[in-house]
Design a protein around this motif. Sequence first.
Motif, PDB file in Angstrom:
ATOM      1  N   ILE A 113      52.240  11.607 -76.170  1.00  0.00           N
ATOM      2  CA  ILE A 113      52.532  12.956 -76.467  1.00  0.00           C
ATOM      3  C   ILE A 113      52.002  13.137 -77.628  1.00  0.00           C
ATOM      4  O   ILE A 113      51.496  14.116 -78.226  1.00  0.00           O
ATOM      5  CB  ILE A 113      53.760  13.385 -76.256  1.00  0.00           C
ATOM      6  N   GLY A 114      51.807  11.836 -78.547  1.00  0.00           N
ATOM      7  CA  GLY A 114      51.643  12.427 -80.164  1.00  0.00           C
ATOM      8  C   GLY A 114      50.262  11.907 -80.519  1.00  0.00           C
ATOM      9  O   GLY A 114      49.849  11.868 -81.849  1.00  0.00           O
ATOM     10  N   TRP A 115      49.410  11.322 -79.748  1.00  0.00           N
ATOM     11  CA  TRP A 115      48.220  10.462 -80.084  1.00  0.00           C
ATOM     12  C   TRP A 115      47.355  11.689 -80.499  1.00  0.00           C
ATOM     13  O   TRP A 115      46.606  11.628 -81.748  1.00  0.00           O
ATOM     14  CB  TRP A 115      47.618   9.636 -79.040  1.00  0.00           C
ATOM     15  N   ARG A 116      47.311  12.901 -79.849  1.00  0.00           N
ATOM     16  CA  ARG A 116      46.558  13.744 -80.214  1.00  0.00           C
ATOM     17  C   ARG A 116      46.678  14.798 -81.960  1.00  0.00           C
ATOM     18  O   ARG A 116      45.909  14.587 -82.517  1.00  0.00           O
ATOM     19  CB  ARG A 116      46.592  15.005 -79.151  1.00  0.00           C
ATOM     20  N   PRO A 117      47.928  14.872 -81.720  1.00  0.00           N
ATOM     21  CA  PRO A 117      48.373  15.431 -83.283  1.00  0.00           C
ATOM     22  C   PRO A 117      47.997  14.533 -84.212  1.00  0.00           C
ATOM     23  O   PRO A 117      47.475  14.786 -85.454  1.00  0.00           O
ATOM     24  CB  PRO A 117      49.820  15.617 -83.081  1.00  0.00           C
ATOM     25  N   VAL A 119      45.628  12.070 -84.311  1.00  0.00           N
ATOM     26  CA  VAL A 119      44.224  12.124 -84.741  1.00  0.00           C
ATOM     27  C   VAL A 119      44.021  13.301 -85.025  1.00  0.00           C
ATOM     28  O   VAL A 119      42.836  13.319 -86.016  1.00  0.00           O
ATOM     29  CB  VAL A 119      43.439  11.775 -83.215  1.00  0.00           C
ATOM     30  N   TRP A 120      44.361  14.368 -84.856  1.00  0.00           N
ATOM     31  CA  TRP A 120      44.032  15.741 -85.593  1.00  0.00           C
ATOM     32  C   TRP A 120      44.356  15.813 -86.916  1.00  0.00           C
ATOM     33  O   TRP A 120      43.424  16.106 -87.584  1.00  0.00           O
ATOM     34  CB  TRP A 120      44.631  16.807 -84.731  1.00  0.00           C
ATOM     35  N   LEU A 125      42.225  15.379 -92.288  1.00  0.00           N
ATOM     36  CA  LEU A 125      42.195  15.161 -93.708  1.00  0.00           C
ATOM     37  C   LEU A 125      41.032  14.056 -93.857  1.00  0.00           C
ATOM     38  O   LEU A 125      40.520  14.404 -95.376  1.00  0.00           O
ATOM     39  CB  LEU A 125      43.342  13.797 -93.643  1.00  0.00           C
ATOM     40  N   PHE A 126      40.254  13.725 -93.166  1.00  0.00           N
ATOM     41  CA  PHE A 126      38.924  12.893 -93.422  1.00  0.00           C
ATOM     42  C   PHE A 126      37.934  13.975 -93.904  1.00  0.00           C
ATOM     43  O   PHE A 126      37.230  14.056 -94.536  1.00  0.00           O
ATOM     44  CB  PHE A 126      38.607  11.979 -92.216  1.00  0.00           C
ATOM     45  N   LEU A 127      37.799  15.157 -92.695  1.00  0.00           N
ATOM     46  CA  LEU A 127      36.666  16.210 -92.866  1.00  0.00           C
ATOM     47  C   LEU A 127      37.072  17.257 -94.038  1.00  0.00           C
ATOM     48  O   LEU A 127      36.171  17.447 -94.555  1.00  0.00           O
ATOM     49  CB  LEU A 127      36.673  16.761 -91.437  1.00  0.00           C
ATOM     50  N   GLY A 128      38.310  17.400 -94.177  1.00  0.00           N
ATOM     51  CA  GLY A 128      38.748  18.081 -95.364  1.00  0.00           C
ATOM     52  C   GLY A 128      38.448  17.655 -96.514  1.00  0.00           C
ATOM     53  O   GLY A 128      37.972  18.410 -97.537  1.00  0.00           O
TER      54      GLY A 128
END
Length: 473
Positions: A113-117, A119-120, A125-128
């Motif tokens: 249940i937590g892998w999506r949050p 990865v988001w 962080l990376f794109l920002g």
Amino acid sequence: MIRPGIINESQQKKVETARQSASSAGSDLRLSAIIELAVFMGLFLAVDYVLGTGDRFWEIAPHPLWAVVILLSVQYGTTAGLIAAIACSAALLTGHLPAQNVDQDYYDYLLYIGWRPIVWMLSALFLGELRRRQLVENAELHAEVAQTHLREETLSKAYSSTMERVNFLERQIATQAQTVLTVFRAAQNVERLEVGDVITGIESLVEEILAPNKFSVFVPSRNNLDALVSHGWDTPTEFSRQITGDSALYSVLLTERRTLMVTREADSLIMGSDALIAIPIQNNVTGDVIAVIRIEEIDFDKLNSSLLINANLLSQWLSNAFAKAETYENSAWITADGSRRAVVSSQLWPSLSDWLLQVCRRNQMSLWRLDVQSTKRVIANDEILTLTDQIARGFSRELRNTDLVFQRDGRENGTIISILLIGIDEAGVAIVQGKLREHLQSNSDQIISGLGLSPVCVIDPATADDDAKRDTP
């Protein structure tokens, strides 16, 4: 340090704003990002409620909320991206959690249940950070452009200000320093005129020396002063044409005989609204006021202390001319054929020679003096008048237009004539001296042929030490 008045506060604030934007680019959270995030979350939940099954599209891959995280991270930077990731995680998990499978332990379920949050968050962080670096670079470029524009405008305004000062100083210098040739010719013209012609000749002299836009010349008439010349007036009645005998201006001009100028408060009250300067011209011998020059309009940059000095010089100049003009018709100043003197009066020698000395020293010009002297006998004043005209007319063929010939009174070493040679070297002086000496010696008059000629170097720019030559020529 920026000169006050060169740039305004709004330009400086614009540069400071650009610098602050560069330092905080990508780190601040904008209101538009929050609004966009709220709209996206609302649409997502509404679509899930209306079209979906209420499981927040859990089984769809890639998940629709990826678009929200990526969009806000790429558009607004790290802060907005992280907040979008947190909001998307809350929207995905709040009120709905998938059931734990029987083959999943506790940690597997948490990862499920937590892998999506997670990865988001990492994606935001990376794109920002990439976006934030781009925003910082753009903001720094904008700050540099704003600083460059400010610098260019500052330099442009400073250049314009400097050029205005240069033009002002050029105009000021032009009003203070007249050419030697113009002044010399004016002196010769005045001293050749009769008393009436001197009055009418005042117009050209005032125009050359003081350069006013509008002025008038008044002469005594009964108990008043009436305008004889009105120069530059738009209409004949633009200014008063009479200075009445009961006025304070008339009283001051005829009793105190001093130049009045509007820059002095007391003088301004006396002159009233018509005049800026009032210059009385008197006869040096009798002391009577012969004429009054009233200046009604003049350029503002010429209205300075130098104008007052020039006005007093003009007054003294014309006073001497009037005094000499009265004796022309019945004296040796006029020859049998009616021709006039070719020399400048001895009364003008102190003022004009000293003025010429200052001009030559300021402009680094050489100045020589040739003295025509009588060492054998003392020449009477009435003989000097005759001799100076005769000698000067003979010299005129050998001298340049810029060489000034002055009558002297003979009291200084028997000098009866002094010739000032401007901008000439020692070799040139020797040539002129030889020609003039030959002219004297060839004269049939024994007094003239017996005169001596001695040169004196007044100013030599090539000589560093001329302190000993700073007296008047």
